[in-house]
Design a protein around this motif. Structure first.
Motif, PDB file in Angstrom:
ATOM      1  N   THR A 156       0.315  -0.973  -0.310  1.00 33.72           N
ATOM      2  CA  THR A 156       0.137  -0.212  -0.208  1.00 33.72           C
ATOM      3  C   THR A 156       1.048   1.540  -0.418  1.00 33.72           C
ATOM      4  OG1 THR A 156       0.198  -0.055   2.496  1.00 33.72           O
ATOM      5  CG2 THR A 156      -1.648  -1.059   0.915  1.00 33.72           C
ATOM      6  N   GLY A 157       2.232   1.219   0.001  1.00 36.59           N
ATOM      7  CA  GLY A 157       3.109   2.299   0.809  1.00 36.59           C
ATOM      8  C   GLY A 157       4.024   2.507  -0.989  1.00 36.59           C
ATOM      9  N   GLN A 158       3.572   1.033  -1.470  1.00 38.16           N
ATOM     10  CA  GLN A 158       4.657   1.650  -3.377  1.00 38.16           C
ATOM     11  C   GLN A 158       4.309   2.817  -4.525  1.00 38.16           C
ATOM     12  OE1 GLN A 158       2.254  -1.176  -6.122  1.00 38.16           O
ATOM     13  NE2 GLN A 158       3.947  -0.597  -7.605  1.00 38.16           N
ATOM     14  N   LEU A 159       5.408   3.531  -4.506  1.00 42.63           N
ATOM     15  CA  LEU A 159       5.138   4.612  -5.213  1.00 42.63           C
ATOM     16  C   LEU A 159       5.404   4.086  -6.394  1.00 42.63           C
ATOM     17  CD1 LEU A 159       8.199   6.189  -2.870  1.00 42.63           C
ATOM     18  CD2 LEU A 159       5.436   6.481  -2.959  1.00 42.63           C
ATOM     19  N   LEU A 160       4.050   5.445  -6.806  1.00 41.97           N
ATOM     20  CA  LEU A 160       3.840   5.234  -8.084  1.00 41.97           C
ATOM     21  C   LEU A 160       3.996   6.413  -9.312  1.00 41.97           C
ATOM     22  CD1 LEU A 160       0.247   4.075  -7.992  1.00 41.97           C
ATOM     23  CD2 LEU A 160       1.749   2.782  -8.673  1.00 41.97           C
ATOM     24  N   THR A 161       4.911   6.091 -10.267  1.00 38.44           N
ATOM     25  CA  THR A 161       4.869   7.094 -11.075  1.00 38.44           C
ATOM     26  C   THR A 161       4.172   7.951 -11.974  1.00 38.44           C
ATOM     27  OG1 THR A 161       5.633   6.528 -13.117  1.00 38.44           O
ATOM     28  CG2 THR A 161       7.680   6.288 -12.042  1.00 38.44           C
ATOM     29  N   LEU A 162       4.423   9.311 -12.106  1.00 38.78           N
ATOM     30  CA  LEU A 162       3.331  10.336 -12.688  1.00 38.78           C
ATOM     31  C   LEU A 162       2.628   9.444 -13.647  1.00 38.78           C
ATOM     32  CD1 LEU A 162       1.759  12.430 -12.620  1.00 38.78           C
ATOM     33  CD2 LEU A 162       3.425  13.760 -14.327  1.00 38.78           C
ATOM     34  N   VAL A 184       0.680   6.393 -13.043  1.00 34.97           N
ATOM     35  CA  VAL A 184      -0.918   6.935 -12.599  1.00 34.97           C
ATOM     36  C   VAL A 184      -1.866   7.759 -13.370  1.00 34.97           C
ATOM     37  CG1 VAL A 184      -2.244   9.297 -10.882  1.00 34.97           C
ATOM     38  CG2 VAL A 184       0.035   8.121 -10.648  1.00 34.97           C
ATOM     39  N   LEU A 185      -0.933   8.491 -14.209  1.00 31.84           N
ATOM     40  CA  LEU A 185      -1.793   8.431 -15.681  1.00 31.84           C
ATOM     41  C   LEU A 185      -2.983   7.562 -16.618  1.00 31.84           C
ATOM     42  CD1 LEU A 185       0.622  11.846 -16.723  1.00 31.84           C
ATOM     43  CD2 LEU A 185      -1.142  12.490 -15.678  1.00 31.84           C
ATOM     44  N   ALA A 186      -1.499   6.931 -16.134  1.00 32.34           N
ATOM     45  CA  ALA A 186      -2.084   5.717 -17.464  1.00 32.34           C
ATOM     46  C   ALA A 186      -3.304   5.068 -16.373  1.00 32.34           C
ATOM     47  CB  ALA A 186      -1.044   4.263 -17.784  1.00 32.34           C
ATOM     48  N   GLU A 187      -3.521   4.666 -15.165  1.00 31.12           N
ATOM     49  CA  GLU A 187      -4.620   4.552 -14.521  1.00 31.12           C
ATOM     50  C   GLU A 187      -5.548   5.448 -14.381  1.00 31.12           C
ATOM     51  OE1 GLU A 187      -5.409   2.230 -10.021  1.00 31.12           O
ATOM     52  OE2 GLU A 187      -3.505   2.618 -10.665  1.00 31.12           O
ATOM     53  N   LEU A 188      -5.389   6.465 -14.644  1.00 29.75           N
ATOM     54  CA  LEU A 188      -6.742   7.606 -14.836  1.00 29.75           C
ATOM     55  C   LEU A 188      -7.130   7.543 -16.286  1.00 29.75           C
ATOM     56  CD1 LEU A 188      -5.592   9.841 -11.947  1.00 29.75           C
ATOM     57  CD2 LEU A 188      -7.304   7.395 -11.854  1.00 29.75           C
ATOM     58  N   ASP A 189      -6.828   6.914 -16.960  1.00 30.98           N
ATOM     59  CA  ASP A 189      -6.801   7.220 -18.430  1.00 30.98           C
ATOM     60  C   ASP A 189      -7.424   8.844 -18.476  1.00 30.98           C
ATOM     61  OD1 ASP A 189      -7.381   7.216 -21.362  1.00 30.98           O
ATOM     62  OD2 ASP A 189      -9.428   6.014 -20.721  1.00 30.98           O
ATOM     63  N   VAL A 190      -6.424   9.469 -17.959  1.00 27.04           N
ATOM     64  CA  VAL A 190      -6.216  10.794 -18.718  1.00 27.04           C
ATOM     65  C   VAL A 190      -5.000  11.853 -19.000  1.00 27.04           C
ATOM     66  CG1 VAL A 190      -7.948  11.021 -16.805  1.00 27.04           C
ATOM     67  CG2 VAL A 190      -5.430  11.433 -15.911  1.00 27.04           C
ATOM     68  N   PRO A 191      -4.870  12.870 -19.812  1.00 29.69           N
ATOM     69  CA  PRO A 191      -3.495  13.404 -19.878  1.00 29.69           C
ATOM     70  C   PRO A 191      -2.912  14.591 -19.335  1.00 29.69           C
ATOM     71  CG  PRO A 191      -5.621  14.540 -20.971  1.00 29.69           C
ATOM     72  CD  PRO A 191      -6.151  13.958 -20.351  1.00 29.69           C
ATOM     73  N   LYS A 192      -1.588  14.368 -18.864  1.00 32.12           N
ATOM     74  CA  LYS A 192      -0.804  15.327 -17.806  1.00 32.12           C
ATOM     75  C   LYS A 192      -1.326  16.644 -18.197  1.00 32.12           C
ATOM     76  CE  LYS A 192       3.979  14.940 -17.764  1.00 32.12           C
ATOM     77  NZ  LYS A 192       4.913  15.240 -18.505  1.00 32.12           N
ATOM     78  N   PRO A 238      -5.002  13.408  -6.796  1.00 31.11           N
ATOM     79  CA  PRO A 238      -4.370  12.819  -5.215  1.00 31.11           C
ATOM     80  C   PRO A 238      -3.249  13.204  -4.756  1.00 31.11           C
ATOM     81  CG  PRO A 238      -4.367  11.682  -7.239  1.00 31.11           C
ATOM     82  CD  PRO A 238      -4.647  12.582  -7.520  1.00 31.11           C
ATOM     83  N   ARG A 239      -2.684  13.124  -3.579  1.00 29.10           N
ATOM     84  CA  ARG A 239      -1.405  13.730  -2.676  1.00 29.10           C
ATOM     85  C   ARG A 239      -0.231  12.945  -3.940  1.00 29.10           C
ATOM     86  NH1 ARG A 239      -1.830  12.227   3.040  1.00 29.10           N
ATOM     87  NH2 ARG A 239       0.968  12.644   2.799  1.00 29.10           N
ATOM     88  N   THR A 240       0.588  13.754  -3.885  1.00 32.70           N
ATOM     89  CA  THR A 240       1.930  13.585  -4.921  1.00 32.70           C
ATOM     90  C   THR A 240       2.839  13.651  -3.583  1.00 32.70           C
ATOM     91  OG1 THR A 240       2.410  16.073  -5.702  1.00 32.70           O
ATOM     92  CG2 THR A 240       1.136  14.305  -6.691  1.00 32.70           C
ATOM     93  N   ILE A 241       3.939  13.453  -4.373  1.00 32.60           N
ATOM     94  CA  ILE A 241       5.056  13.372  -3.669  1.00 32.60           C
ATOM     95  C   ILE A 241       6.228  13.978  -4.686  1.00 32.60           C
ATOM     96  CG2 ILE A 241       7.920  12.360  -2.199  1.00 32.60           C
ATOM     97  CD1 ILE A 241       4.958   9.622  -1.699  1.00 32.60           C
ATOM     98  N   LYS A 242       7.000  14.936  -4.442  1.00 43.54           N
ATOM     99  CA  LYS A 242       7.465  15.602  -5.130  1.00 43.54           C
ATOM    100  C   LYS A 242       8.931  15.841  -4.876  1.00 43.54           C
ATOM    101  CE  LYS A 242       8.619  19.842  -7.547  1.00 43.54           C
ATOM    102  NZ  LYS A 242       8.082  21.541  -7.987  1.00 43.54           N
ATOM    103  N   TYR A 243       9.567  15.287  -5.636  1.00 45.05           N
ATOM    104  CA  TYR A 243      11.394  14.518  -5.238  1.00 45.05           C
ATOM    105  C   TYR A 243      12.268  15.956  -5.735  1.00 45.05           C
ATOM    106  CZ  TYR A 243      10.658   9.447  -5.633  1.00 45.05           C
ATOM    107  OH  TYR A 243      10.291   8.171  -5.046  1.00 45.05           O
ATOM    108  N   PRO A 244      13.635  15.709  -5.144  1.00 45.20           N
ATOM    109  CA  PRO A 244      14.403  17.383  -5.419  1.00 45.20           C
ATOM    110  C   PRO A 244      14.259  17.034  -6.806  1.00 45.20           C
ATOM    111  CG  PRO A 244      15.030  16.128  -3.666  1.00 45.20           C
ATOM    112  CD  PRO A 244      14.477  14.704  -4.717  1.00 45.20           C
TER     113      PRO A 244
END
Length: 70
Positions: free
Chosen positions: A10-16, A19-27, A40-46
């Motif tokens: 459940t803590g698996q990190l998904l790439t954008l 997520v876009l593919a799963e939601l079937d929405v454009p960026k 959904p909440r996001t985590i922004k890397y440096p």
């Protein structure tokens, strides 16, 4: 030496992209949702890339479920 603790699935990190593919929405749609606080909440890397926790995406999807019409 013990191996590092692995987060539960459940803590698996998904790439954008995942997520876009799963939601079937454009960026552009995702970033519009993000700008208006509706994504959904996001985590922004440096380096600027985004990740979304699987559990956060699942919770977000559950919160957007519609009731069945009777």
């Amino acid at each position: 030496m013990t191996p590092p603790h692995r987060a539960p699935s459940t803590g698996q990190l998904l790439t954008l992209a995942e997520v876009l593919a799963e939601l079937d929405v454009p960026k552009s749609t995702f970033f519009r949702w993000k700008a208006t606080g509706k994504a959904p909440r996001t985590i922004k890397y440096p380096n600027g890339s985004l990740r979304i926790r699987r559990r956060d995406l699942d919770a977000w999807l559950a919160a957007h479920e519609e009731e069945c019409a009777a």
